[in-house]
Design a protein around this motif. Structure first.
Motif, mmCIF file in Angstrom:
data_model
loop_
_atom_site.group_PDB
_atom_site.id
_atom_site.type_symbol
_atom_site.label_atom_id
_atom_site.label_comp_id
_atom_site.label_asym_id
_atom_site.label_seq_id
_atom_site.Cartn_x
_atom_site.Cartn_y
_atom_site.Cartn_z
ATOM 1 N N PRO A 244 0.817 -1.228 0.000
ATOM 2 C CA PRO A 244 0.000 0.000 0.000
ATOM 3 C C PRO A 244 0.847 1.272 0.000
ATOM 4 O O PRO A 244 0.450 2.276 -0.604
ATOM 5 N N MET A 245 2.001 1.229 0.632
ATOM 6 C CA MET A 245 2.838 2.431 0.662
ATOM 7 C C MET A 245 3.365 2.748 -0.733
ATOM 8 O O MET A 245 3.465 3.923 -1.135
ATOM 9 N N THR A 246 3.724 1.681 -1.480
ATOM 10 C CA THR A 246 4.176 1.905 -2.860
ATOM 11 C C THR A 246 3.051 2.500 -3.696
ATOM 12 O O THR A 246 3.260 3.425 -4.510
ATOM 13 N N THR A 247 1.847 1.979 -3.512
ATOM 14 C CA THR A 247 0.697 2.504 -4.249
ATOM 15 C C THR A 247 0.447 3.967 -3.910
ATOM 16 O O THR A 247 0.241 4.814 -4.805
ATOM 17 N N ILE A 248 0.436 4.270 -2.619
ATOM 18 C CA ILE A 248 0.192 5.645 -2.171
ATOM 19 C C ILE A 248 1.244 6.594 -2.732
ATOM 20 O O ILE A 248 0.942 7.667 -3.267
ATOM 21 N N LYS A 249 2.524 6.191 -2.623
ATOM 22 C CA LYS A 249 3.611 7.058 -3.106
ATOM 23 C C LYS A 249 3.495 7.277 -4.620
ATOM 24 O O LYS A 249 3.681 8.395 -5.124
ATOM 25 N N GLY A 250 3.184 6.185 -5.355
ATOM 26 C CA GLY A 250 3.104 6.322 -6.805
ATOM 27 C C GLY A 250 2.006 7.285 -7.224
ATOM 28 O O GLY A 250 2.220 8.145 -8.099
ATOM 29 N N PHE A 251 0.828 7.179 -6.608
ATOM 30 C CA PHE A 251 -0.280 8.062 -6.978
ATOM 31 C C PHE A 251 -0.003 9.507 -6.577
ATOM 32 O O PHE A 251 -0.288 10.444 -7.337
ATOM 33 N N ILE A 252 0.546 9.717 -5.400
ATOM 34 C CA ILE A 252 0.831 11.080 -4.954
ATOM 35 C C ILE A 252 1.902 11.713 -5.835
ATOM 36 O O ILE A 252 1.788 12.885 -6.254
ATOM 37 N N ASP A 253 2.964 10.932 -6.131
ATOM 38 C CA ASP A 253 4.009 11.474 -7.016
ATOM 39 C C ASP A 253 3.429 11.814 -8.389
ATOM 40 O O ASP A 253 3.798 12.827 -9.019
ATOM 41 N N GLY A 254 2.503 10.945 -8.887
ATOM 42 C CA GLY A 254 1.888 11.218 -10.184
ATOM 43 C C GLY A 254 1.080 12.498 -10.185
ATOM 44 O O GLY A 254 1.062 13.254 -11.174
ATOM 45 N N MET A 255 0.381 12.756 -9.068
ATOM 46 C CA MET A 255 -0.394 13.990 -8.976
ATOM 47 C C MET A 255 0.503 15.214 -8.843
ATOM 48 O O MET A 255 0.214 16.287 -9.365
ATOM 49 N N LEU A 256 1.638 15.045 -8.140
ATOM 50 C CA LEU A 256 2.535 16.185 -7.942
ATOM 51 C C LEU A 256 3.285 16.551 -9.210
ATOM 52 O O LEU A 256 3.513 17.742 -9.492
ATOM 53 N N ASP A 257 3.733 15.538 -9.980
ATOM 54 C CA ASP A 257 4.515 15.866 -11.179
ATOM 55 C C ASP A 257 3.653 16.014 -12.436
ATOM 56 O O ASP A 257 4.177 16.184 -13.541
ATOM 57 N N GLY A 258 2.333 15.892 -12.291
ATOM 58 C CA GLY A 258 1.448 16.118 -13.423
ATOM 59 C C GLY A 258 1.190 14.912 -14.282
ATOM 60 O O GLY A 258 0.489 15.007 -15.301
ATOM 61 N N THR A 259 1.784 13.777 -13.933
ATOM 62 C CA THR A 259 1.533 12.564 -14.721
ATOM 63 C C THR A 259 0.050 12.212 -14.705
ATOM 64 O O THR A 259 -0.513 11.767 -15.717
ATOM 65 N N ILE A 260 -0.585 12.376 -13.562
ATOM 66 C CA ILE A 260 -2.022 12.141 -13.442
ATOM 67 C C ILE A 260 -2.739 13.470 -13.688
ATOM 68 O O ILE A 260 -2.454 14.465 -13.006
ATOM 69 N N PRO A 261 -3.640 13.533 -14.654
ATOM 70 C CA PRO A 261 -4.359 14.771 -14.947
ATOM 71 C C PRO A 261 -5.144 15.253 -13.723
ATOM 72 O O PRO A 261 -5.630 14.433 -12.929
ATOM 73 N N PRO A 262 -5.271 16.567 -13.554
ATOM 74 C CA PRO A 262 -6.002 17.108 -12.390
ATOM 75 C C PRO A 262 -7.412 16.576 -12.275
ATOM 76 O O PRO A 262 -7.921 16.370 -11.170
ATOM 77 N N GLU A 263 -8.058 16.341 -13.415
ATOM 78 C CA GLU A 263 -9.438 15.859 -13.343
ATOM 79 C C GLU A 263 -9.541 14.427 -12.791
ATOM 80 O O GLU A 263 -10.625 13.981 -12.396
#
Length: 478
Positions: free
Chosen positions: A270-289
């Motif tokens: 779960p920590m890997t999952t959490i870190k990956g999603f948060i990093d994606g949101m911070l660096d813009g990999t995951i769209p804001p929407e």
């Protein structure tokens, strides 16, 4: 630190002390008995000599009194002297005669006389009518110790005293020989004892040394160390107990290693999952929407971490006995119904059919919180692994002093080889239970601890690909 003796030394010193004291006691007893025997034998022998000497003295009473001296002629005196010498030669006893004043008038040849008169107090004892028997120097009459027997005699109208004596050197020589014999025997016995003690000590200490070596290996972290089970019964039992302890420690160490590995694995996912999603949101990999959707996943994984940590804390407290048990009498169906109602939404979403609820009241004597946790964990698993339009069945009945509760669900079931391990910590059997890995693998382990604390038992039954059933027992209301 005080120096301690070895078992060999302790054994040798103890046995040697007991033997020496025993031999010394025997020597003292033997010496006392021998001395008493010597005194009794000498008393009887000297009394017999006195009897013969008294008869000889009466023979010469008509010719002249020995106790008044002189005889009528020297020939008679020499004859009396020769007669007493005969007693000396035949019996080895010194014979002599004294007048009423204690002056020694006639005696066989002896160099141990001091020339002193016999003390009056000794003569008074003879005058009273009883024979005298003395062990010593007769108040200074002899230069050495003697056995002496004395008797009052009357010859020619005159009273005198007849004595017979033998030296006490025989007793002293016997005691000396006995002490020498005692010393030689003690030395020989102690030597033999030393050899036997060394052999016996080696036989005793060898198993102890083996256990000591195994204990040092165990102390250094080698939990495979075992001690040979040999020697006497007590040492064999000791080695068996040590081996059992080492085996338990090895099991605990293995469990600890597995536990730490499982914790690391369960926390990492779960920590890997959490870190990956948060990093994606911070660096813009995951769209804001898409942030809202992924934040929901992060929240779900965070909740999973919280449940995992809470479960581990619960297990620690339960195994340490820190959770108090508040048992009381109540209806087990009440707990089952409450759990099913609390999961009503999930049951409806999964289109699961519930059967068996609403039985007759069945009182049990247990902690309601413990039972609620057990039923909740089992029902939670059943909901997760029951397919759509599947069935979860509940049943409960009294069997003797216990109440048996069954919770069964249709679905993939559990593989036969996995059944013995379903209650172990962090165990998850994905192949037979589907690919749902949301659990931590601690729920069933907690169930087993809670049921055991309540005084019951729990086990799992399954037919792979068809159904799975968990059966546990609880104490019935008396």
């Amino acid at each position: 630190m005080n120096r301690r003796n070895t078992i060999s030394r302790e054994l040798l010193s103890t046995i040697a002390t007991v033997l020496v004291l025993g031999l010394a006691f025997m020597c003292v007893i033997q010496t006392a008995l021998s001395a008493a025997y010597f005194v009794s034998e000498r008393h009887a022998a000297l009394s017999a000599v006195l009897d013969g000497a008294t008869a000889l003295s009466n023979r010469f009473a008509d010719e002249g009194s020995i106790v008044t001296r002189p005889f009528s002629d020297d020939t008679m005196l020499e004859s009396a002297q020769n007669g007493f010498e005969l007693f000396n030669t035949a019996s080895g006893a010194l014979v002599y005669i004294a007048d009423k004043n204690g002056n020694i008038l006639l005696h066989t040849s002896c160099a141990d006389f001091t020339g002193q008169n016999i003390p009056a107090e000794l003569l008074q004892g003879i005058t009273s009518g009883s024979d005298l028997f003395d062990t010593g120097k007769m108040g200074g009459v002899y230069t050495q110790r003697y056995y002496t027997a004395g008797r009052l005699i009357s010859m020619g109208g005159y009273d005198g005293y007849l004595f017979a004596a033998t030296p006490m050197r025989g007793l002293f020589l016997y005691i000396k020989d006995m002490l020498i014999m005692f010393g030689i025997s003690a030395a020989a016995i102690l030597l033999l004892c030393s050899i036997l003690c060394v052999l016996l000590a080696k036989r005793i200490t060898k198993p102890i040394e083996n256990i000591s070596v195994a204990a040092r290996r165990l102390g250094s972290g080698d939990f495979t160390a075992r001690a040979p089970v040999d020697g006497c019964v007590e040492l064999a039992d000791f080695a068996t107990t040590f081996n059992n302890m080492a085996a338990r420690l090895q099991t605990i160490d293995n469990s600890r290693g597995q536990f730490m590995g499982n914790i690391a694995h369960e926390l990492r996912t779960p920590m890997t999952t959490i870190k990956g999603f948060i990093d994606g949101m911070l660096d813009g990999t995951i769209p804001p929407e898409e942030n809202q959707r992924y934040l929901a996943i992060v929240s779900q994984e965070t909740g999973r971490l919280a449940r995992l940590v809470q479960n581990m804390l619960d297990i620690t407290k339960l195994e340490a006995g820190e959770v108090p048990i508040h048992a009381k009498t109540y209806d087990v169906w009440q707990t089952i119904t409450d759990v099913v109602l609390s999961d009503e939404q999930r049951i409806e979403d999964g289109k699961i059919d519930i059967q068996g609820l609403g039985g007759d009241p069945l009182p049990i004597y247990a902690d309601p919180d413990f039972v609620h946790q057990v039923v909740y964990n089992i029902v939670d698993n059943a909901i997760k692994f029951t397919p759509e339009k599947g069935v979860i069945t509940f049943s409960a009945q009294r069997r003797g002093d216990m109440v048996e509760v069954c919770i069964e669900n249709t679905g993939a079931g559990i593989a036969a080889e996995a059944l013995p391990f379903v209650f172990e910590r962090f165990y998850k059997e994905d192949r037979s239970r589907g690919m749902n890995t949301r659990g931590s693998g601690l729920g069933l382990h907690i169930c087993k601890i809670l049921i055991n604390l309540s005084g019951g038992e729990i086990h799992a039954e399954s037919e792979e690909g068809q159904w799975c059933r968990f059966v546990f027992t609880l104490p019935a209301h008396p």
